[in-house]
Design a protein around this motif. Structure first.
Motif, PDB file in Angstrom:
ATOM      1  N   GLY A 118       0.857  -0.879  -0.155  1.00 56.45           N
ATOM      2  CA  GLY A 118      -0.021   0.237   0.143  1.00 56.45           C
ATOM      3  C   GLY A 118       1.007   1.216   0.206  1.00 56.45           C
ATOM      4  O   GLY A 118       0.656   2.379  -0.410  1.00 56.45           O
ATOM      5  N   ALA A 119       2.033   1.468   1.244  1.00 51.51           N
ATOM      6  CA  ALA A 119       2.663   2.336   0.742  1.00 51.51           C
ATOM      7  C   ALA A 119       3.805   2.651  -0.344  1.00 51.51           C
ATOM      8  O   ALA A 119       3.441   3.812  -0.767  1.00 51.51           O
ATOM      9  CB  ALA A 119       3.398   2.264   1.890  1.00 51.51           C
TER      10      ALA A 119
ATOM     11  N   ARG B 215      -5.421  15.115 -12.589  1.00 52.61           N
ATOM     12  CA  ARG B 215      -5.630  14.093 -13.354  1.00 52.61           C
ATOM     13  C   ARG B 215      -6.530  13.108 -13.636  1.00 52.61           C
ATOM     14  O   ARG B 215      -7.802  12.478 -12.577  1.00 52.61           O
ATOM     15  CB  ARG B 215      -4.170  13.072 -13.555  1.00 52.61           C
ATOM     16  CG  ARG B 215      -4.129  12.504 -11.610  1.00 52.61           C
ATOM     17  CD  ARG B 215      -3.175  11.803 -11.741  1.00 52.61           C
ATOM     18  NE  ARG B 215      -2.692  11.071 -10.572  1.00 52.61           N
ATOM     19  CZ  ARG B 215      -3.694  10.195  -9.475  1.00 52.61           C
ATOM     20  NH1 ARG B 215      -4.591   9.452 -10.333  1.00 52.61           N
ATOM     21  NH2 ARG B 215      -3.663  10.223  -9.031  1.00 52.61           N
TER      22      ARG B 215
ATOM     23  N   PRO C  59      -8.285   9.280 -12.804  1.00 51.00           N
ATOM     24  CA  PRO C  59      -7.771   8.140 -11.538  1.00 51.00           C
ATOM     25  C   PRO C  59      -7.210   7.082 -12.716  1.00 51.00           C
ATOM     26  O   PRO C  59      -6.353   6.867 -13.400  1.00 51.00           O
ATOM     27  CB  PRO C  59      -8.646   7.081 -11.771  1.00 51.00           C
ATOM     28  CG  PRO C  59     -10.555   8.297 -12.577  1.00 51.00           C
ATOM     29  CD  PRO C  59      -9.591   8.534 -13.174  1.00 51.00           C
ATOM     30  N   GLN C  60      -5.726   7.307 -11.783  1.00 59.95           N
ATOM     31  CA  GLN C  60      -5.021   5.854 -11.687  1.00 59.95           C
ATOM     32  C   GLN C  60      -5.617   4.243 -10.955  1.00 59.95           C
ATOM     33  O   GLN C  60      -6.148   3.860 -10.028  1.00 59.95           O
ATOM     34  CB  GLN C  60      -3.678   6.007 -11.721  1.00 59.95           C
ATOM     35  CG  GLN C  60      -3.330   7.008 -12.442  1.00 59.95           C
ATOM     36  CD  GLN C  60      -1.850   8.062 -12.379  1.00 59.95           C
ATOM     37  OE1 GLN C  60      -1.318   7.964 -13.230  1.00 59.95           O
ATOM     38  NE2 GLN C  60      -1.625   7.552 -10.790  1.00 59.95           N
ATOM     39  N   LEU C  61      -4.890   2.912 -11.519  1.00 60.11           N
ATOM     40  CA  LEU C  61      -5.167   2.159 -10.839  1.00 60.11           C
ATOM     41  C   LEU C  61      -3.812   0.454 -10.956  1.00 60.11           C
ATOM     42  O   LEU C  61      -3.226   1.325 -11.809  1.00 60.11           O
ATOM     43  CB  LEU C  61      -5.872   1.165 -12.301  1.00 60.11           C
ATOM     44  CG  LEU C  61      -6.210  -0.236 -12.319  1.00 60.11           C
ATOM     45  CD1 LEU C  61      -7.154  -0.365 -10.550  1.00 60.11           C
ATOM     46  CD2 LEU C  61      -7.388  -0.713 -13.277  1.00 60.11           C
TER      47      LEU C  61
ATOM     48  N   ALA D 244       5.465   6.149  -2.054  1.00 64.14           N
ATOM     49  CA  ALA D 244       6.727   6.226  -0.744  1.00 64.14           C
ATOM     50  C   ALA D 244       7.443   5.090  -1.353  1.00 64.14           C
ATOM     51  O   ALA D 244       7.406   4.273  -1.469  1.00 64.14           O
ATOM     52  CB  ALA D 244       5.940   5.952   0.240  1.00 64.14           C
TER      53      ALA D 244
ATOM     54  N   ALA E 124       2.568   1.813  -3.588  1.00 61.11           N
ATOM     55  CA  ALA E 124       1.072   2.324  -4.288  1.00 61.11           C
ATOM     56  C   ALA E 124       0.882   3.922  -4.026  1.00 61.11           C
ATOM     57  O   ALA E 124       0.424   4.099  -4.625  1.00 61.11           O
ATOM     58  CB  ALA E 124      -0.471   1.347  -4.009  1.00 61.11           C
ATOM     59  N   ALA E 125       0.960   4.318  -2.948  1.00 65.08           N
ATOM     60  CA  ALA E 125       0.611   5.626  -2.860  1.00 65.08           C
ATOM     61  C   ALA E 125       2.348   6.071  -3.544  1.00 65.08           C
ATOM     62  O   ALA E 125       2.106   7.659  -2.789  1.00 65.08           O
ATOM     63  CB  ALA E 125       0.887   5.940  -1.084  1.00 65.08           C
TER      64      ALA E 125
ATOM     65  N   ALA F  95       1.873   7.036  -9.103  1.00 63.74           N
ATOM     66  CA  ALA F  95       1.183   6.303  -7.781  1.00 63.74           C
ATOM     67  C   ALA F  95      -0.081   7.304  -8.129  1.00 63.74           C
ATOM     68  O   ALA F  95      -0.482   8.177  -8.358  1.00 63.74           O
ATOM     69  CB  ALA F  95       2.369   7.269  -6.276  1.00 63.74           C
ATOM     70  N   LEU F  96      -0.554   6.450  -6.852  1.00 62.38           N
ATOM     71  CA  LEU F  96      -2.171   6.182  -6.137  1.00 62.38           C
ATOM     72  C   LEU F  96      -1.637   7.553  -5.394  1.00 62.38           C
ATOM     73  O   LEU F  96      -1.975   7.304  -3.609  1.00 62.38           O
ATOM     74  CB  LEU F  96      -2.895   5.788  -5.735  1.00 62.38           C
ATOM     75  CG  LEU F  96      -2.374   3.886  -6.878  1.00 62.38           C
ATOM     76  CD1 LEU F  96      -3.605   3.020  -6.625  1.00 62.38           C
ATOM     77  CD2 LEU F  96      -3.352   4.441  -7.767  1.00 62.38           C
ATOM     78  N   THR F  97      -3.146   8.892  -5.335  1.00 62.28           N
ATOM     79  CA  THR F  97      -2.408  10.130  -4.701  1.00 62.28           C
ATOM     80  C   THR F  97      -4.257  10.191  -4.552  1.00 62.28           C
ATOM     81  O   THR F  97      -3.960  11.458  -3.913  1.00 62.28           O
ATOM     82  CB  THR F  97      -1.094  11.328  -5.035  1.00 62.28           C
ATOM     83  OG1 THR F  97      -1.784  10.892  -6.376  1.00 62.28           O
ATOM     84  CG2 THR F  97      -0.085  10.834  -4.767  1.00 62.28           C
ATOM     85  N   GLY F  98      -4.376   9.582  -5.092  1.00 63.08           N
ATOM     86  CA  GLY F  98      -5.786  10.887  -5.059  1.00 63.08           C
ATOM     87  C   GLY F  98      -6.454  11.168  -7.067  1.00 63.08           C
ATOM     88  O   GLY F  98      -4.899  12.236  -7.387  1.00 63.08           O
ATOM     89  N   ALA F  99      -7.554  11.240  -7.718  1.00 60.40           N
ATOM     90  CA  ALA F  99      -6.663  11.857  -8.772  1.00 60.40           C
ATOM     91  C   ALA F  99      -7.499  13.020  -9.462  1.00 60.40           C
ATOM     92  O   ALA F  99      -8.384  13.456 -10.305  1.00 60.40           O
ATOM     93  CB  ALA F  99      -7.746  11.056  -9.836  1.00 60.40           C
ATOM     94  N   ALA F 100      -6.350  13.896  -8.468  1.00 62.89           N
ATOM     95  CA  ALA F 100      -6.495  16.001  -8.300  1.00 62.89           C
ATOM     96  C   ALA F 100      -6.045  15.673  -9.983  1.00 62.89           C
ATOM     97  O   ALA F 100      -5.057  15.435 -10.045  1.00 62.89           O
ATOM     98  CB  ALA F 100      -6.097  16.151  -7.361  1.00 62.89           C
TER      99      ALA F 100
END
Ligand code: SF4
Lengths: 260, 361
Positions: B68-69, B204, B206-208, B74, B71-72, B197-202
């Motif tokens: 998870g980390a 841009r 959405p990503q997967l 980090a 993917a975000a 990375a997944l950071t919230g789709a602000a």
């Protein structure tokens, strides 16, 4: 003319792959309504577990991370710790959360991870073809309990909400049902509370949805609704089991009457 | 690079400090001997640098928190020992399939099963062959000193990010527990941008991040794309230490803590007039095939020394120039080959050649 009903913006314009009468679509829609209402679509990260809900990313327009079977709450923990300002939720079925992922959900809840868990309980393994789940009712026939679930051999239906609610890290826990529009509305209200719990950083929020899997129940959608009302709700009583804004842990009976 | 003064340090602590230098701010782990110094150290250090330490409920949870980390976006790490690394194989397979960079440390112990906590190299196959299900590789780095515990921790993060692949550091109790002087260079750490990375789709779409590919031919394409990445790693990122002479009668190959004993054996052998070379793979994947092929072509005799029943020996034989005589000196179960014993093996090999495919003392 005033438009009173529209597709939530976050719900992507595509058809669901779910079977007729499946309730996953309703849960998806409720999620999208909340994501829209709270303007969360561009700061949400969803973590679907493995099961019929795994294709969440095909339907909901947010960042999404697949998790290994049962591990969604651990994956969500990693994401949330890196992105504490973002809105992080898991979407898990009863096999994923109630069997293989039991340890992960208990400890995420106990740490008070500030995430929201969407738990879809249809008392059967959907995606793998209808095997017995930890939530399968006694006597319920599945492909791995062909004579019906027998407590002597298979144990009893596991009540996850009741297990998790007493943990101190849990800020909100509710069980809702989707068997009729009135209950869908109640489910929406509880989901709002769960989302707000995370936004207010109060801790772990848990939403159990009693849902239909007509395909694996071998029932029509209408029969499935009757099955939910007549068979499932007595085993899985509805209610808000924990709401820290209310200050106290509500007892099962009280909560069932109080809100739902 | 600005060099600070040297400090005496435990291998585990040096590794943990290397991770912090590399920009690692998230650690997830579960206690297991002989690597507890890493989580203990990081539980105090990470909060000091604005990081997060979580003691997970299991290694399964640790590796998925790591997933998870990563993917975000980090830099994050977990560490464990054999049995715990076994539990992590599911997560490692998913991370490889999802192309998530992160660092996993295995301070190995004896096995199979509960085994024991002494130093051993029995996890070579698990580390280099994928370990989990599916067609994938980990980047595997094997330090042989406290200095390298520190430096390779940094290198592991760099390679993991560059290739979007989990990297594993394979060490053992000798390296984790021993104290040696370490010099702390202050390398320029540049964490690359991670637009995936997944950071919230602000701002841009959405990503997967996923490893599920169901459409016709998708998975094969994905496998070949990952294979191409492993090929690039093989071509560009082999790390190897070579201690060679102009003329050699025998080439030794060893890695990790075992190479320290082989270094001593090489010195001993040379003092007695033997012409000996030594190759130490530092990256176990990618394995330095070319170095071993080239040198074995000149030398003809290759003696692999390792603390297991013969695992790296597979890679050495696959890499050695066709027709090379390849022998093995193996000590599993916590036994350590003494330099004198290694010298005896060298002498025997030089005398009798390759009468037996394998000689295990
Ligand atoms: S198998 Fe069951 S849960 Fe899965 S999509 Fe069909 S009805 Fe829904």
């Amino acid at each position: 003319m005033q438009k009173v009903f529209a597709r939530p913006a976050t719900l992507l314009e595509t058809g669901f792959h779910f079977c007729p009468g499946c309730h996953h679509g309703i849960v998806h829609r409720l999620l999208c309504e909340e994501l829209d209402r709270l303007s969360l679509a561009d700061r949400a990260v969803g973590v679907p577990g493995v099961g019929c809900g795994v294709f969440l990313y095909d339907y909901i327009g947010i960042d999404t991370c697949e998790a290994p079977h049962g591990r969604a709450t651990a994956v969500a923990t990693g994401i949330k710790r890196v992105l504490p300002q973002q809105f992080v939720f898991t979407y898990q079925g009863d096999g994923d959360l109630g069997a293989i992922g039991t340890a992960e959900v208990i400890h995420a809840a106990n740490r008070g991870e500030n995430i929201t868990v969407i738990f879809v309980n249809n008392s059967v393994y959907g995606m793998t073809g209808g095997q017995m789940a930890p939530t399968t009712l006694l006597g319920q026939r599945t492909t791995t309990s062909p004579a019906g679930r027998d407590c002597q051999n298979d144990g009893y239906p596991l009540r996850l909400t009741e297990m998790l609610a007493p943990l101190e890290g849990v800020a909100f826990a509710a069980r809702v049902s989707l068997h009729n529009p009135a209950h869908v509305k109640k489910a929406r209200r509880a989901l709002q509370q769960a989302f707000e719990t995370q936004l207010e950083k109060r801790g772990f929020s848990f939403m159990e949805f009693i849902s239909a899997c007509p395909t694996n129940w071998r029932l029509t959608p209408q029969q499935s609704i009757a099955h939910m009302e007549e068979q499932m709700l007595s085993v899985f009583p509805l209610g808000i089991y924990k709401d820290t804004t209310a200050g106290v842990l509500q007892k099962e009976g009280e909560s069932a009457n109080a809100v739902l | 690079m600005h060099m600070k003064e040297q400090r005496m340090m435990h291998g585990s602590i040096a590794l943990a400090e290397g991770a912090i230098t590399a920009g690692c701010r998230y650690y997830f782990g579960y206690p297991i001997t002989p690597q507890n110094e890493i989580p203990e150290h990081l539980s105090a250090r990470l909060p000091e640098v604005g990081g997060v330490f979580i003691q997970a409920e299991s290694e399964i949870a640790s590796i998925n928190m790591l997933l998870g980390a990563a993917a975000a976006g980090a830099r994050a790490m977990t560490s464990s020992s054999g049995p715990g690394i076994s539990l992590m194989q599911e997560g490692l397979s998913y991370m490889a399939g999802s192309e998530l960079p992160a660092v996993v440390v295995n301070i190995t112990r004896l096995g199979p099963g509960l085994g024991g906590i002494a130093a051993c190299q029995g996890d070579y196959w698990q580390a280099t062959r994928g370990g989990g299900h599916g067609d994938y590789r980990l980047i595997v780095l094997a330090p042989n000193s406290v200095q390298e515990m520190h430096d390779l921790a940094i290198k592991a993060f760099e390679l993991a990010d560059q290739y979007r692949n989990p990297a594993l550091i394979l060490a053992d109790a000798i390296l984790g527990q021993m104290k040696e002087p370490v010099s702390f260079a202050e390398p320029k750490i540049k964490i690359p941008a991670k637009p995936w990375a997944l950071t919230g789709a602000a701002g841009r779409s959405p990503q997967l991040i996923k490893s599920l590919y169901l459409a016709d031919g998708e998975m094969e394409k994905h496998n070949w794309r990952m294979h191409e990445k492993y090929r690039r790693l093989q071509e560009k990122e082999c790390l190897v230490e070579q201690d060679l002479e102009e003329h050699m009668d025998i080439l030794l190959v060893s890695f990790g803590s075992c190479s320290r004993m082989v270094n001593s054996a090489v010195a001993l052998a040379r003092s007695q007039g033997y012409k000996v070379g030594h190759i130490r793979p530092i990256s176990l994947f990618p394995f330095p095939e070319a170095a071993i092929r080239d040198v074995s072509q000149r030398v003809g005799k290759v003696l692999t020394v390792e603390m297991n029943t013969g695992q790296m020996w597979d890679d050495v034989r696959l890499s050695a120039y066709p027709g090379s005589q390849c022998r093995l000196m193996a000590r599993p179960g916590g036994a350590i080959p003494a330099p004198k014993q290694i010298l005896e093996e060298i002498k025997k090999f030089l005398k009798v050649g390759d009468l037996l495919a394998k000689s295990v003392r």
